[in-house]
Design a protein around this motif. Structure first.
Motif, short mmCIF file in Angstrom:
data_model
loop_
_atom_site.label_atom_id
_atom_site.label_comp_id
_atom_site.label_asym_id
_atom_site.label_seq_id
_atom_site.Cartn_x
_atom_site.Cartn_y
_atom_site.Cartn_z
N LYS A 153 0.83 -1.20 0.00
CA LYS A 153 0.00 0.00 0.00
C LYS A 153 0.87 1.26 0.00
CE LYS A 153 -4.07 -1.99 2.26
NZ LYS A 153 -4.97 -1.94 3.43
N ALA A 154 1.99 1.18 0.71
CA ALA A 154 2.93 2.31 0.73
C ALA A 154 3.45 2.57 -0.67
CB ALA A 154 4.08 2.03 1.69
N ASN A 155 3.83 1.51 -1.37
CA ASN A 155 4.34 1.65 -2.73
C ASN A 155 3.29 2.24 -3.67
OD1 ASN A 155 6.43 1.03 -4.87
ND2 ASN A 155 4.73 -0.22 -5.63
N THR A 156 2.03 1.80 -3.50
CA THR A 156 0.93 2.32 -4.33
C THR A 156 0.79 3.83 -4.15
OG1 THR A 156 -0.26 0.21 -4.21
CG2 THR A 156 -1.55 2.16 -4.79
N SER A 157 0.85 4.28 -2.90
CA SER A 157 0.74 5.72 -2.63
C SER A 157 1.91 6.49 -3.21
CB SER A 157 0.64 5.96 -1.12
OG SER A 157 -0.57 5.46 -0.60
N LEU A 158 3.10 5.90 -3.15
CA LEU A 158 4.28 6.57 -3.69
C LEU A 158 4.20 6.68 -5.21
CD1 LEU A 158 7.08 4.91 -1.52
CD2 LEU A 158 6.31 7.28 -1.40
N GLN A 159 3.68 5.62 -5.85
CA GLN A 159 3.54 5.65 -7.31
C GLN A 159 2.51 6.71 -7.72
OE1 GLN A 159 5.49 4.10 -9.40
NE2 GLN A 159 6.58 2.97 -7.80
N LEU A 160 1.45 6.86 -6.92
CA LEU A 160 0.46 7.90 -7.20
C LEU A 160 1.07 9.30 -7.04
CD1 LEU A 160 -2.70 6.41 -5.41
CD2 LEU A 160 -2.43 6.82 -7.87
N ALA A 161 1.92 9.45 -6.02
CA ALA A 161 2.60 10.73 -5.80
C ALA A 161 3.50 11.08 -6.99
CB ALA A 161 3.42 10.68 -4.52
N LEU A 162 4.24 10.08 -7.49
CA LEU A 162 5.10 10.30 -8.65
C LEU A 162 4.29 10.64 -9.89
CD1 LEU A 162 8.08 7.75 -8.93
CD2 LEU A 162 8.14 10.24 -8.93
N LYS A 163 3.16 9.97 -10.04
CA LYS A 163 2.29 10.21 -11.20
C LYS A 163 1.75 11.64 -11.21
CE LYS A 163 0.01 8.54 -14.81
NZ LYS A 163 0.71 8.04 -16.02
N LEU A 164 1.49 12.16 -10.02
CA LEU A 164 1.02 13.54 -9.92
C LEU A 164 2.10 14.53 -10.37
CD1 LEU A 164 -0.84 13.27 -6.51
CD2 LEU A 164 -1.90 14.05 -8.64
N LEU A 165 3.33 14.26 -9.96
CA LEU A 165 4.43 15.17 -10.30
C LEU A 165 4.97 14.93 -11.70
CD1 LEU A 165 6.38 14.98 -6.90
CD2 LEU A 165 4.92 16.86 -7.69
N LEU A 166 4.87 13.67 -12.17
CA LEU A 166 5.33 13.30 -13.51
C LEU A 166 4.18 12.59 -14.22
CD1 LEU A 166 8.87 11.80 -12.67
CD2 LEU A 166 8.40 14.07 -13.61
N SER A 186 13.92 13.84 -16.76
CA SER A 186 12.49 14.12 -16.59
C SER A 186 12.20 14.85 -15.28
CB SER A 186 11.68 12.83 -16.63
OG SER A 186 11.96 12.01 -15.48
N LEU A 187 13.22 14.98 -14.43
CA LEU A 187 13.03 15.56 -13.10
C LEU A 187 13.30 17.06 -13.10
CD1 LEU A 187 14.84 12.74 -11.09
CD2 LEU A 187 12.41 12.93 -11.62
N TYR A 188 12.83 17.71 -12.06
CA TYR A 188 13.02 19.15 -11.91
C TYR A 188 13.21 19.48 -10.44
CZ TYR A 188 7.93 18.56 -11.29
OH TYR A 188 6.69 18.12 -10.89
N THR A 189 13.41 20.75 -10.16
CA THR A 189 13.74 21.16 -8.79
C THR A 189 12.50 21.13 -7.89
OG1 THR A 189 13.49 23.42 -9.60
CG2 THR A 189 15.73 22.60 -9.34
N GLU A 190 12.24 19.97 -7.33
CA GLU A 190 11.11 19.76 -6.43
C GLU A 190 11.56 18.81 -5.33
OE1 GLU A 190 8.41 19.57 -4.16
OE2 GLU A 190 7.79 20.82 -5.86
N ASN A 191 11.62 19.32 -4.09
CA ASN A 191 12.16 18.48 -3.01
C ASN A 191 11.28 17.31 -2.63
OD1 ASN A 191 10.16 19.85 -1.59
ND2 ASN A 191 11.59 21.18 -0.50
N THR A 192 10.02 17.29 -3.07
CA THR A 192 9.16 16.14 -2.82
C THR A 192 9.71 14.89 -3.52
OG1 THR A 192 7.29 17.67 -2.76
CG2 THR A 192 6.76 15.34 -2.84
N PHE A 193 10.37 15.08 -4.64
CA PHE A 193 10.99 13.94 -5.34
C PHE A 193 11.96 13.20 -4.43
CE2 PHE A 193 10.24 16.11 -9.61
CZ PHE A 193 9.33 15.16 -10.04
N ILE A 194 12.72 13.96 -3.67
CA ILE A 194 13.75 13.36 -2.81
C ILE A 194 13.10 12.42 -1.80
CG2 ILE A 194 15.49 13.86 -1.04
CD1 ILE A 194 16.13 16.43 -2.54
N ASP A 195 12.03 12.88 -1.16
CA ASP A 195 11.33 12.04 -0.17
C ASP A 195 10.76 10.78 -0.82
OD1 ASP A 195 11.84 13.88 1.87
OD2 ASP A 195 10.07 15.06 1.38
N ILE A 196 10.21 10.95 -2.03
CA ILE A 196 9.62 9.80 -2.73
C ILE A 196 10.68 8.78 -3.11
CG2 ILE A 196 8.42 9.08 -4.84
CD1 ILE A 196 6.94 11.79 -4.75
N PHE A 197 11.79 9.24 -3.71
CA PHE A 197 12.84 8.32 -4.15
C PHE A 197 13.53 7.64 -2.97
CE2 PHE A 197 13.14 11.21 -8.07
CZ PHE A 197 12.28 10.39 -8.79
#
Length: 893
Positions: free
Chosen positions: A316-329, A342-353
């Protein structure tokens, strides 16, 4: 009628009148009366004035029209056209009104850049707008809301890109502007944003202090009260303060939302994750999702993933993370690893990765996710100019480095491939003294190109930045009367100027990524006849990298409570002289235990030992460790590490490889000896130290009231070596480290502003190597201040040293150094001579008295006196004597 309509009407009238006048003149009908010439001249003057007015407003109008056209239809094509028009306008604007129009264009351009995730570009554009607003004093002709349209979004962007220093300076600046304009709404908005920034940095006490100030302000909007109370609730919970849910119930606010917000945060603090998830879901049910940005929605999914992970619901954690990535990308494919492009200056990416890496069972894929986090972090910090902001980001990256090192350690354990060792070492070095290394690169570049105006300007701006920071600290401590907001503005202006200069420098001198050259390292170790050990002090383990000319070793020391306590206990034995002398047997036990924990026995093959410490190990005197168990209470007989090894420290492998050895003989030495006679803390033995220094080296000395800060600043650049015998403090969470002169102390940031190049700095003062510990960067100490300023090699102390024993050590140091000019050798010999001196009592031979001084720098071998020439001269003289004797005998015969 709008301004644009009015301008258009006036322009049309002007053209009609000019056309009519032209017709009159060309047809000759101007000869109507004798008085017409005078009237004609007046009319010409009026129309000419009107014409110039219209034409001067023409450019202003063009800028507004270009901006409004873009606003009406924002897309990549119209944005490109706006950029082209901006380039044309830049070279034409002259009046304040035209500058205001250009500021309007820049603010709207930046807003669009922010929306298309070009955060760094948006920051640059907002900075340009703010600079023009200030430079041309636009506030004197317009009430344009520079806070709302420029400074507020700029401060938010600084925060989102982890540029916390500029974020703080910007927010404080517009709070000051709002106060001056008596704009309470914007003042409160600034306090909210500053509180959010402090909360992100863990400064919860500062958050509560800021919010407390708002209690004096009446008629705060309900929405702002809500935000203030949320901030207060979160920081109060973080500080374990009691807070009831009804403490933050607000008028005109959804009480259920408020209730679940407090319940959610309370459940998190008490580790009741099941309840936290329940209230999180209910909290979101009462939220207006249509008002949230894509970034905010992604953060919600990230927060949800964290709760599932804590409940061991990894899928379920992975599902939520994939949804978060889909929103940003939006084009992201589920469970695939995005490409860096494909990435840009957004610190939320760091937490997700980082999160996806923890969930990933394949170590290779996990490292790929971590590398993406490092990539985004580099994008975020690319334009940061503040030393403190860089250090903060380095500390954030450290935990990720530890995770990478740990993955590679287990891979190394499985098949012992050296590539895993080298990769892990690279991660360890990546965030080790990176700010010091970055400054070293700048200084080295300037040494190669001493006349480059860009490099010179950068150095001047960096110096100004540190001086302003020092003034800001002095103001906060009550030493200065300067207004804080003025300093905040100056710091922001310097940062903006630095970015422009550094961008130009990067274009001229591309900065290649620093990769450790293992072959070069091992070759240098062979030359130095040394072995190197680098430590990485993590949260779960201490990692040890051992490198000799032919061998490598990779060791993990689990950081259990007993391990941590043993190291801490050893360090605390040097808090005062009695800690060791009152229980010598306890000391021998702890010193040998620490020796075993740190794996020093694996480095016994070489006499020269290079140590790159980390974390708490920065404060540990390795030379005072015991290499064997012993029952003796005689310090002379103890197997100290210093008796078997010549220990030299470095901040990183880069410094070891690039640091130049001292010249074969010293050039000139500056000695500073305030002595502080007739004060509560006199340094009586310092006089003897000064005499010894003068006798052994012929140094230039400034004694007593001559040893002022200004005298030091006036003289320091002229000397190859510096010796400061004085008081120093390590500072605390509020006060920075400082070093004392006869008249006043010098704060750490003032040292940072110096640009000096001494080969050696000897700090014969207390705690010069101690300061606030920053992860990766080490202690924010006086010694680091001299390193940052350009000192190649530094000898300094780790605790409050004894005045008399320091003089004894220093006398021996210079006696040895004056003969062989090898600092590392002289440092070791001064200690061995002290330990073996029969005239010194056993209690005074405690390592408390002699092991405080540590040397950071190059290994320099003692200069051996060559007797060959004397042998040749001797033989030549003998031959001459034999020849003369033989000749004399022949004459007699």
């Amino acid at each position: 009628m709008s301004l644009l309509d009015l301008l258009e009407l006036v322009q049309v009238l002007a053209h009609v009148m000019l056309s009519t006048l032209k017709k009159i003149i060309t047809t000759g009908s101007y000869m109507l009366s004798g008085n017409f010439n005078l009237m004609q001249k007046a009319l010409v003057i009026f129309i000419t004035f009107l014409s110039f007015t219209c034409f001067s407003q023409d450019l202003e109008e063009q800028i507004y029209v270009a901006t409004e056209t873009f606003i009406a239809n924002k897309n990549p094509e119209t944005f490109l056209e706006l950029n082209k028009q901006e380039a044309l306008f830049l070279n034409k604007v002259t009046t304040k009104d035209e500058q205001l129009a250009l500021i309007f264009l820049l603010c709207n351009k930046a807003f669009y850049q922010k929306d298309i995730n070009k955060q760094n570009d948006a920051i640059t554009t907002y900075e340009k707008a703010w600079k023009r607003y200030n430079d041309f004093k636009i506030s004197t002709i317009s009430d344009y809301d520079i806070i709302e349209y420029c400074l507020k979004p700029l401060g938010n962007l600084y925060t989102k890109t982890n540029d916390y220093t500029n974020a703080e300076n910007t927010i404080k600046q517009y709070i000051a502007i709002a106060k001056a304009k008596n704009n309470m709404d914007q003042e409160i908005s600034g306090i909210i944003n500053l509180s959010a920034l402090y909360q992100a940095l863990g400064k919860h006490q500062s958050v509560l202090a800021l919010i407390e100030q708002t209690h004096q302000i009446s008629k705060i909007k309900s929405a702002q009260k809500e935000k203030l109370q949320r901030l207060k609730a979160t920081s109060s919970l973080a500080l374990n303060k009691n807070l009831l849910s009804n403490d933050i119930v607000l008028p005109n606010f959804n009480v259920l939302h408020n209730k679940h917000q407090v319940a959610y945060e309370s459940a998190l603090r008490s580790h009741d994750y099941k309840s936290a998830l329940k209230h999180f879901n209910l909290l979101n049910a009462y939220s207006k999702k249509d008002t949230l940005s894509v970034r905010q929605l992604a953060k919600k999914q990230l927060e949800k993933a964290q709760l599932h992970y804590l409940l061991n619901e990894k899928d379920k954690a992975n599902t939520s993370l994939q949804l978060a990535l889909k929103l940003l990308l939006p084009n992201h494919k589920k469970n695939s690893i995005p490409k860096p492009t494909s990435l840009y200056t957004e610190n939320t990416f760091i937490d997700i990765f980082d999160f996806l890496a923890r969930l990933e069972p394949d170590s290779k894929k996990a490292l790929a996710y971590y590398d993406l986090s490092f990539y985004v972090s580099k994008l975020l910090t690319k334009n940061i100019t503040s030393q403190q902001a860089k250090i903060t980001n380095q500390a954030i990256n450290r935990k990720r480095s530890e995770s990478c090192i740990d993955l590679l350690f287990y891979s190394y354990q499985e098949n012992s491939k050296s590539i895993y060792f080298y990769s892990a070492l690279q991660y360890a070095e990546m965030n080790k003294a990176s700010v010091l290394k970055d400054n070293y690169v700048k200084q080295s570049l300037l040494e190669k190109h001493p006349n480059d105006s860009l490099l010179l300007k950068e150095q001047q701006l960096l110096k100004t930045q540190e001086l302003l920071t020092s003034n800001l600290i002095k103001k906060q401590l009550g030493y200065e009367a300067t207004k804080n907001d003025s300093l905040n503005k100056q710091l922001l202006d310097v940062s903006i100027a630095l970015k422009a200069v550094q961008k130009a420098i990067e274009h001229t001198y591309p900065n290649a990524t620093s990769i450790i050259n293992i072959e070069k390292l091992q070759e240098q170790l062979k030359t130095d006849e040394a072995i190197l050990v680098e430590y990485f002090y993590g949260s779960q383990a201490i990692y040890q990298f051992i490198i000799s000319e032919k061998h490598i070793d990779f060791i993990k020391i689990p950081l259990q409570e007993t391990t941590q306590n043993s190291l801490v206990n050893f360090i605390h034995l040097f808090d005062n002289a009695s800690a060791i002398n009152n229980n010598i047997k306890a000391y021998t036990s702890v010193a040998f235990t620490a020796y075993n924990i740190l794996g020093i026995e694996k480095m016994s093959s070489k006499e020269n030992l290079i140590i790159i410490p980390d974390g708490l190990l920065n404060f540990l005197p390795f030379e005072a460790l015991l290499t064997k168990e012993t029952l003796t209470t005689s310090f002379t007989s103890m197997p100290f590490l210093v008796t078997s090894h010549n220990v030299v420290y470095n901040s990183s492998i880069d410094f070891y490889l690039n640091n130049k050895q001292l010249p074969t003989q010293e050039k000139n030495i500056l000695g500073i000896f305030p002595v502080f006679e007739n004060t509560s803390q006199p340094l009586t033995y310092s006089i003897s130290e000064a005499k010894s220094l003068e006798k052994q080296t012929k140094a230039t000395l400034y004694m007593h009231d001559e040893a002022t800060k200004q005298q030091f600043l006036n003289s320091v650049a002229e000397y190859n070596m510096l010796h400061l015998s004085t008081h120093a403090t390590s500072g605390d969470f509020i006060n920075p480290a400082s070093i004392a002169f006869y008249d006043e102390p010098m704060l750490l940031n003032e040292l940072y502003s110096l640009n000096i190049k001494p080969n050696l700095v000897v700090l014969s003062a207390c705690e010069t190597g101690v300061g606030k510990l920053q992860k990766g960067e080490g202690a924010m100490s006086i010694a680091r201040g001299f390193q940052y300023a350009g000192a190649k090699n530094v000898l300094f102390s780790l605790w409050q040293i004894n005045d008399a024993s320091t003089t004894e050590i220093m006398n021996r140091f210079y006696k040895v150094f004056s003969k062989n000019h090898a600092v590392s050798y002289a440092n070791r010999q001064s200690k061995l001579l002290y330990i073996n001196d029969a005239s010194i009592s056993n209690l005074k031979k405690s390592p408390y008295y002699w092991s405080a001084f540590v040397y950071y720098g190059s290994i320099s071998k003692p200069q051996k006196t060559s007797y060959v020439i004397y042998y040749i001269i001797g033989i030549f003289l003998v031959l001459i004597i034999v020849f003369l004797i033989t000749r004399k005998r022949r004459k007699h015969e």
